[in-house]
Motif scaffolding. Structure first.
Motif, PDB file in Angstrom:
ATOM      1  N   ALA A 166       0.829  -1.207   0.000  1.00 42.64           N
ATOM      2  CA  ALA A 166       0.000   0.000   0.000  1.00 42.64           C
ATOM      3  C   ALA A 166       0.863   1.257   0.000  1.00 42.64           C
ATOM      4  O   ALA A 166       0.558   2.243  -0.688  1.00 42.64           O
ATOM      5  N   PHE A 167       1.954   1.229   0.766  1.00 39.14           N
ATOM      6  CA  PHE A 167       2.881   2.357   0.891  1.00 39.14           C
ATOM      7  C   PHE A 167       3.461   2.729  -0.474  1.00 39.14           C
ATOM      8  O   PHE A 167       3.480   3.896  -0.874  1.00 39.14           O
ATOM      9  N   MET A 168       3.896   1.709  -1.225  1.00 40.66           N
ATOM     10  CA  MET A 168       4.514   1.937  -2.534  1.00 40.66           C
ATOM     11  C   MET A 168       3.466   2.248  -3.606  1.00 40.66           C
ATOM     12  O   MET A 168       3.641   3.143  -4.426  1.00 40.66           O
ATOM     13  N   MET A 169       2.380   1.493  -3.608  1.00 45.02           N
ATOM     14  CA  MET A 169       1.368   1.661  -4.650  1.00 45.02           C
ATOM     15  C   MET A 169       0.708   3.034  -4.566  1.00 45.02           C
ATOM     16  O   MET A 169       0.420   3.654  -5.598  1.00 45.02           O
ATOM     17  N   THR A 170       0.465   3.529  -3.347  1.00 50.58           N
ATOM     18  CA  THR A 170      -0.174   4.828  -3.182  1.00 50.58           C
ATOM     19  C   THR A 170       0.729   5.948  -3.683  1.00 50.58           C
ATOM     20  O   THR A 170       0.267   6.907  -4.305  1.00 50.58           O
ATOM     21  N   GLY A 171       2.021   5.823  -3.404  1.00 52.58           N
ATOM     22  CA  GLY A 171       2.959   6.875  -3.788  1.00 52.58           C
ATOM     23  C   GLY A 171       3.382   6.834  -5.243  1.00 52.58           C
ATOM     24  O   GLY A 171       3.775   7.858  -5.817  1.00 52.58           O
ATOM     25  N   ALA A 172       3.296   5.650  -5.872  1.00 50.33           N
ATOM     26  CA  ALA A 172       3.827   5.485  -7.230  1.00 50.33           C
ATOM     27  C   ALA A 172       3.200   6.430  -8.262  1.00 50.33           C
ATOM     28  O   ALA A 172       3.941   7.068  -9.032  1.00 50.33           O
ATOM     29  N   PRO A 173       1.848   6.561  -8.335  1.00 46.59           N
ATOM     30  CA  PRO A 173       1.291   7.476  -9.352  1.00 46.59           C
ATOM     31  C   PRO A 173       1.767   8.914  -9.179  1.00 46.59           C
ATOM     32  O   PRO A 173       2.043   9.610 -10.162  1.00 46.59           O
ATOM     33  N   LEU A 174       1.884   9.376  -7.912  1.00 46.83           N
ATOM     34  CA  LEU A 174       2.367  10.737  -7.656  1.00 46.83           C
ATOM     35  C   LEU A 174       3.824  10.882  -8.088  1.00 46.83           C
ATOM     36  O   LEU A 174       4.204  11.882  -8.712  1.00 46.83           O
ATOM     37  N   ALA A 175       4.650   9.866  -7.761  1.00 45.67           N
ATOM     38  CA  ALA A 175       6.061   9.910  -8.142  1.00 45.67           C
ATOM     39  C   ALA A 175       6.220   9.879  -9.668  1.00 45.67           C
ATOM     40  O   ALA A 175       7.046  10.605 -10.229  1.00 45.67           O
ATOM     41  N   MET A 183      -0.899  -8.580  -8.605  1.00 46.87           N
ATOM     42  CA  MET A 183      -1.383  -8.951  -7.274  1.00 46.87           C
ATOM     43  C   MET A 183      -2.290 -10.177  -7.332  1.00 46.87           C
ATOM     44  O   MET A 183      -2.202 -11.065  -6.486  1.00 46.87           O
ATOM     45  N   PHE A 184      -3.178 -10.225  -8.328  1.00 49.10           N
ATOM     46  CA  PHE A 184      -4.228 -11.254  -8.345  1.00 49.10           C
ATOM     47  C   PHE A 184      -3.912 -12.466  -9.215  1.00 49.10           C
ATOM     48  O   PHE A 184      -4.313 -13.579  -8.888  1.00 49.10           O
ATOM     49  N   ALA A 185      -3.238 -12.247 -10.352  1.00 47.67           N
ATOM     50  CA  ALA A 185      -3.026 -13.349 -11.298  1.00 47.67           C
ATOM     51  C   ALA A 185      -2.318 -14.559 -10.685  1.00 47.67           C
ATOM     52  O   ALA A 185      -2.709 -15.699 -10.955  1.00 47.67           O
ATOM     53  N   PRO A 186      -1.287 -14.376  -9.820  1.00 45.91           N
ATOM     54  CA  PRO A 186      -0.625 -15.564  -9.251  1.00 45.91           C
ATOM     55  C   PRO A 186      -1.520 -16.396  -8.338  1.00 45.91           C
ATOM     56  O   PRO A 186      -1.171 -17.543  -8.019  1.00 45.91           O
ATOM     57  N   LEU A 217       6.644  -6.373  -9.683  1.00 45.78           N
ATOM     58  CA  LEU A 217       7.306  -7.137  -8.605  1.00 45.78           C
ATOM     59  C   LEU A 217       6.612  -6.899  -7.270  1.00 45.78           C
ATOM     60  O   LEU A 217       6.463  -7.823  -6.461  1.00 45.78           O
ATOM     61  N   LEU A 218       6.163  -5.666  -7.032  1.00 45.25           N
ATOM     62  CA  LEU A 218       5.444  -5.338  -5.795  1.00 45.25           C
ATOM     63  C   LEU A 218       4.166  -6.170  -5.679  1.00 45.25           C
ATOM     64  O   LEU A 218       3.855  -6.701  -4.605  1.00 45.25           O
ATOM     65  N   GLY A 219       3.438  -6.332  -6.794  1.00 43.30           N
ATOM     66  CA  GLY A 219       2.199  -7.105  -6.782  1.00 43.30           C
ATOM     67  C   GLY A 219       2.435  -8.582  -6.515  1.00 43.30           C
ATOM     68  O   GLY A 219       1.757  -9.201  -5.680  1.00 43.30           O
TER      69      GLY A 219
END
Length: 411
Positions: free
Chosen positions: A237-246, A268-271, A317-319
């Motif tokens: 959540a920490f990375m995903m929330t910040g990624a679009p802004l970055a 996140m879901f496919a695996p 990789l995060l997912g």
């Protein structure tokens, strides 16, 4: 009779998979647009830009227990249709808040969308509860398959509708989320009312007397699994929330940022279709450890630069890291309690989990703002927090696993 039950379970699973794809696409829409729209609504100080995403996550956390209680009172079908209506109302209110340039109304609207999202979290369990034992894994897989479609549908919907209310940016995307809620409600109306669904789970069965909560949560295996699972989810959540802004701050377009979140949610879901099989083959601890290693790789890739491929690869990789780390940890936790202890342990676990995730999503925007005069500097700061936390959990897991194996060896 057996064939009839299987046919009915198949029909139910397919019905749940459809709103999982339709209403479930609200979540990636919130994640990709929430921070960007928050940034758009704020003036000079952007510290609270990710507060709307935090509002969505808090809504999911606050709604988890009431959603379950409400469905027990009115039945699954009526409960799920109500949850879809809540999502629709939240989306409409979010669009209105952006039209009025009201930041805090927007945060409240996303919290309401999160309350509706709490019902979506129950789809796969409801599909499993309505299935014969042999069909349960397939029912869950089909519903999760809807999550993969949601990962594509949500961000594409954002791209197509965010300029719909021009010159006001983003409002159209949230009005579109409202339409998704209503469409999902229509599909859920096809469910048959089945008052016996809730009684088909294990609740109330007993494998011995229920122990005190303190006894359960102080077991080393519980504490390690809890630490790894909560850390995996919070870092995601920490990375995903910040990624679009970055990404926006580093000169990439909103569409490129939105597609990055789409790739991430798919990862996140496919695996999930194979994670259970991998756990059965290699063991829970190995899969959790693999997830933590993949999270470390995410941080390392992100630190190599801020080109589009580096952001997208890091998000993928995060997912995958979240999937292995969180599902494996959840499976470990199920080893630590008896069926008679299930409700209280899961309640405490989910409350602590989503509270931590909400805090992480809020801190994402604050970290981007505080630790980097440039977007690249803020993105580096996020990753320099991820790496030691993931590494610490991996070390704890290795120590616990080695100690457990030593205990099992004959003297």
């Amino acid at each position: 009779s057996q064939n009839l039950a299987l046919r009915e379970a198949t029909r139910t699973a397919l019905i749940f998979a459809s709103p999982q794809a339709i209403i479930g696409s609200a979540a990636p829409s919130m994640m990709s647009m929430g921070g960007l729209a928050g940034d758009y609504l704020l003036d000079a100080d952007k510290t609270l830009a990710t507060a709307p995403v935090t509002g969505f996550t808090v809504g999911v956390a606050l709604g988890a227990m009431p959603a379950a209680l409400f469905m027990r009172m009115v039945g699954s079908k009526n409960g799920f249709m109500t949850g879809s209506l809540v999502t629709a109302l939240g989306g409409a209110l979010a669009g209105l808040a952006i039209m009025r340039s009201d930041f805090w109304l927007f945060v409240m609207a996303l919290l309401i969308v999160g309350l509706g999202g709490a019902f979506v979290q129950q789809f796969r369990f409801a599909a499993a509860d309505a299935s014969p034992p042999d069909f349960k894994p397939k029912a869950i897989s089909w519903v999760l398959g809807g999550g993969v479609i949601a990962a594509i549908l949500g961000p594409q919907l954002v791209i197509l509708t965010r300029d719909m209310m021009a010159p006001v940016d983003f409002a159209g995307a949230f009005f579109a989320v409202s339409m998704l809620g209503l469409a999902g409600m229509g599909v859920l109306a096809l469910l048959r009312s089945n008052p016996n669904v809730e009684s088909q789970d294990e609740t109330g069965t007993s494998n011995g007397d229920a122990r005190p909560l303190s006894t359960i949560i102080t077991q080393p295996r519980f504490m390690i699994a809890f630490a790894c699972g909560v850390t995996s989810y919070a870092l995601m959540a920490f990375m995903m929330t910040g990624a679009p802004l970055a990404m926006g701050g580093c000169g990439l377009s909103i569409d490129q940022a939105t597609l990055g979140i789409s790739w991430h949610v798919m990862a996140m879901f496919a695996p999930s279709f194979i994670t259970g099989r991998l756990i059965a083959r290699f063991g829970k601890e190995v899969i959790v450890g693999t997830g933590l290693v993949i999270l470390l790789l995410c941080g390392m890739v992100a630190l190599t630069g801020v080109q589009l491929w580096q952001f997208w690869l890091a998000l993928i990789l995060l997912g995958v890291g979240w999937n292995f780390g969180f599902i494996g940890s959840t499976a470990m936790i199920t080893d630590t309690y008896r069926p008679s202890e299930k409700n209280k342990v899961q309640g405490v676990h989910d409350f602590a989990l989503f509270s931590t995730v909400a805090f992480a999503s809020l801190m994402s925007g604050a970290t981007l703002n505080a630790f980097g005069e440039t977007a690249q500097g803020g993105w580096i700061a996020l990753n320099l927090i991820l790496i030691p936390l993931a590494a610490a959990c991996l070390l704890l897991l290795i120590i616990h696993t080695l100690a457990a194996r030593r205990k099992l060896q004959p003297a």
